[in-house]
Design an enzyme around this catalytic site. Sequence first.
Site, PDB file in Angstrom:
ATOM      1  N   ASP A 153       2.276  -6.982   2.659  1.00  0.00           N
ATOM      2  CA  ASP A 153       1.168  -6.141   3.123  1.00  0.00           C
ATOM      3  C   ASP A 153       1.740  -4.857   3.756  1.00  0.00           C
ATOM      4  O   ASP A 153       1.298  -4.424   4.818  1.00  0.00           O
ATOM      5  CB  ASP A 153       0.259  -6.888   4.105  1.00  0.00           C
ATOM      6  CG  ASP A 153      -1.040  -6.139   4.386  1.00  0.00           C
ATOM      7  OD1 ASP A 153      -1.307  -5.124   3.721  1.00  0.00           O
ATOM      8  OD2 ASP A 153      -1.777  -6.574   5.296  1.00  0.00           O
ATOM      9  N   HIS A 181       0.872  -1.179   0.000  1.00  0.00           N
ATOM     10  CA  HIS A 181       0.000   0.000   0.000  1.00  0.00           C
ATOM     11  C   HIS A 181       0.908   1.227   0.000  1.00  0.00           C
ATOM     12  O   HIS A 181       1.403   1.627   1.045  1.00  0.00           O
ATOM     13  CB  HIS A 181      -0.875   0.029   1.253  1.00  0.00           C
ATOM     14  CG  HIS A 181      -1.747  -1.179   1.437  1.00  0.00           C
ATOM     15  ND1 HIS A 181      -3.064  -1.213   1.039  1.00  0.00           N
ATOM     16  CD2 HIS A 181      -1.509  -2.406   1.991  1.00  0.00           C
ATOM     17  CE1 HIS A 181      -3.601  -2.391   1.350  1.00  0.00           C
ATOM     18  NE2 HIS A 181      -2.674  -3.141   1.927  1.00  0.00           N
ATOM     19  N   PHE A 182       1.158   1.783  -1.181  1.00  0.00           N
ATOM     20  CA  PHE A 182       2.037   2.954  -1.264  1.00  0.00           C
ATOM     21  C   PHE A 182       1.251   4.271  -1.169  1.00  0.00           C
ATOM     22  O   PHE A 182       1.785   5.346  -1.385  1.00  0.00           O
ATOM     23  CB  PHE A 182       2.905   2.900  -2.538  1.00  0.00           C
ATOM     24  CG  PHE A 182       4.124   1.998  -2.415  1.00  0.00           C
ATOM     25  CD1 PHE A 182       4.416   1.316  -1.240  1.00  0.00           C
ATOM     26  CD2 PHE A 182       4.999   1.835  -3.496  1.00  0.00           C
ATOM     27  CE1 PHE A 182       5.544   0.490  -1.130  1.00  0.00           C
ATOM     28  CE2 PHE A 182       6.135   1.022  -3.389  1.00  0.00           C
ATOM     29  CZ  PHE A 182       6.403   0.344  -2.212  1.00  0.00           C
TER      30      PHE A 182
HETATM   31  C1  NCD Z   1      -4.163  -2.315   5.329  1.00  0.00           C
HETATM   32  C2  NCD Z   1      -4.009  -0.815   5.104  1.00  0.00           C
HETATM   33  O1  NCD Z   1      -3.627  -0.096   6.043  1.00  0.00           O
HETATM   34  O2  NCD Z   1      -4.215  -0.356   3.974  1.00  0.00           O
HETATM   35  N1  NCD Z   1      -4.207  -2.577   6.733  1.00  0.00           N
HETATM   36  C3  NCD Z   1      -3.936  -3.749   7.337  1.00  0.00           C
HETATM   37  O3  NCD Z   1      -4.135  -3.823   8.550  1.00  0.00           O
HETATM   38  N2  NCD Z   1      -3.442  -4.778   6.692  1.00  0.00           N
HETATM   39  C4  NCD Z   1      -5.385  -2.819   4.629  1.00  0.00           C
HETATM   40  C5  NCD Z   1      -5.388  -4.316   4.426  1.00  0.00           C
HETATM   41  O4  NCD Z   1      -4.616  -4.841   3.613  1.00  0.00           O
HETATM   42  O5  NCD Z   1      -6.187  -5.025   5.035  1.00  0.00           O
HETATM   43 ZN    ZN Z   2      -3.109  -5.028   2.581  1.00  0.00          ZN
HETATM   44 ZN    ZN Z   3      -5.876  -7.035   3.849  1.00  0.00          ZN
END
Ligand code: NCD
Ligand code: ZN
Ligand code: ZN
Length: 443
Positions: A309, A62-63
């Site tokens: 992640d 998530h960038f």
């Molecule tokens: C992720 C996020 O912050 O975008 N958060 C997380 O707890 N893993 C969203 C996700 O991938 O579920």
């Molecule tokens: Zn994620």
């Molecule tokens: Zn997720």
Amino acid sequence: MSELFLTNAKVVTHRGVFDGGVLIRDGKIEEVLKGDFKPVKGEVKDLKGKYLLPGAIDVHVHFRTPGQTEKEDFVTGSKAALAGGVTTVLDMPNTKPLIVDQASLDAKKREVVGRSLVNYGLYVGATLDNLEEIKKVHGACGLKIYMGSSTGNLLVDKKEVLEKFLSEYQGLMVVHAEDEECIEEGKIVHADEISRASGTKGDAKVHSLVRAPRCAEIAVKNLLHLAKKYGARVHIAHCSTMAELEVIKKFKDEKVSVEVTPHHLFLTDKDYEMYGNLIKVNPPIRGLTDQVALWQGIKEGLIDMVATDHAPHLYEEKMRPYAEAPSGLPGVQTMMPLLLNAVNEGKLSISKVVELTSYNPARCFGIKDRGAIENGYYADLTVVDMDLARNVEREFLFSKCGWSPFADWKLKGWPVMTLVNGEIMYEWRDKFGERAGFEVEYT
Ligand code: NCD
Ligand code: ZN
Ligand code: ZN
């Protein structure tokens, strides 16, 4: 025509290790060379016995572009990736605005192009009403489906809608499998503990009770039943429990792939005492039994890959009381050092690391000409010093969020040079190149 020889390396593939090197020409591996060889022309880099791995492909980051670039952007995120030996990232659609149709995907591409220092692919996300639009979308690496709510506003919590996606969508679906009803129930059952949870670090442990292993198990079961029924291609994101693995074992075939995160492999719920909300993440950090089961799942081949992640949030946000602290933690820079350290500890082989971090991600996501050291493949390469033992130093964390639960961990085995499309883009400890990465192509 640019030529670069990397010589005197231990070349690692998913099958094994051999002495040799590569000849890189115009960004691609022109030739994999075995044994001792004497380049006659071109630039030469003697790797002095260090390991040469295909660059890692992280299928889950998530960038935070667009809209939350105070937490991360493609420049800082891709620098963290390079320092962590990661040469390709697939980026999630839970941004602001959400990436849920062709227009938002194209707008994101315009924002990312020329900025990312690593190669990239971009996801689109499923909503309760965008199936028809999604079927027409082109140029995405996959479709992300949230069965349970997490950070951001993407959610498909109606079984009929989920079933429609699985029966009608032809591409790869990457699923956050936690059952929304089960999570809501957990919140009610643990309402008192949640409201009492204040600033004390240990309080964050309630997160693991609210989103119990059962919630993941229910969701994975529902998902795989539907996937089987319709022959859908699904990828289970961040598998974190023994219960999920038992379900997966029954359904596993070439249409089902599975990822596990470094934080579920290297942290347990005992760590809340030390890290508090910093390790508040969805799905939550689990107990030791689940952690052991994940390592076993890797050994047995039930788990195809490690993906980070990488979900950075600001330190201030994480210091809020439990209920207000966002879920997610950064990981793209520390995945390889953690795994290489595990190799040094005898937990897995370095070939297995390559299988989990580049060969399988490329194969499962159909990423063209990457993920292996082979003639004709892009020269996405990571040079690793397996004898280098260093603490994870805060001043060398390149994610914009600036923190990591793994800070100060002493790890042995580090990426010391990273090449992207044949270009040296990172050298230990903070030297970066400038050439932008490519959007990947799919087979
Ligand atoms: C992720 C996020 O912050 O975008 N958060 C997380 O707890 N893993 C969203 C996700 O991938 O579920
Ligand atoms: Zn994620
Ligand atoms: Zn997720």
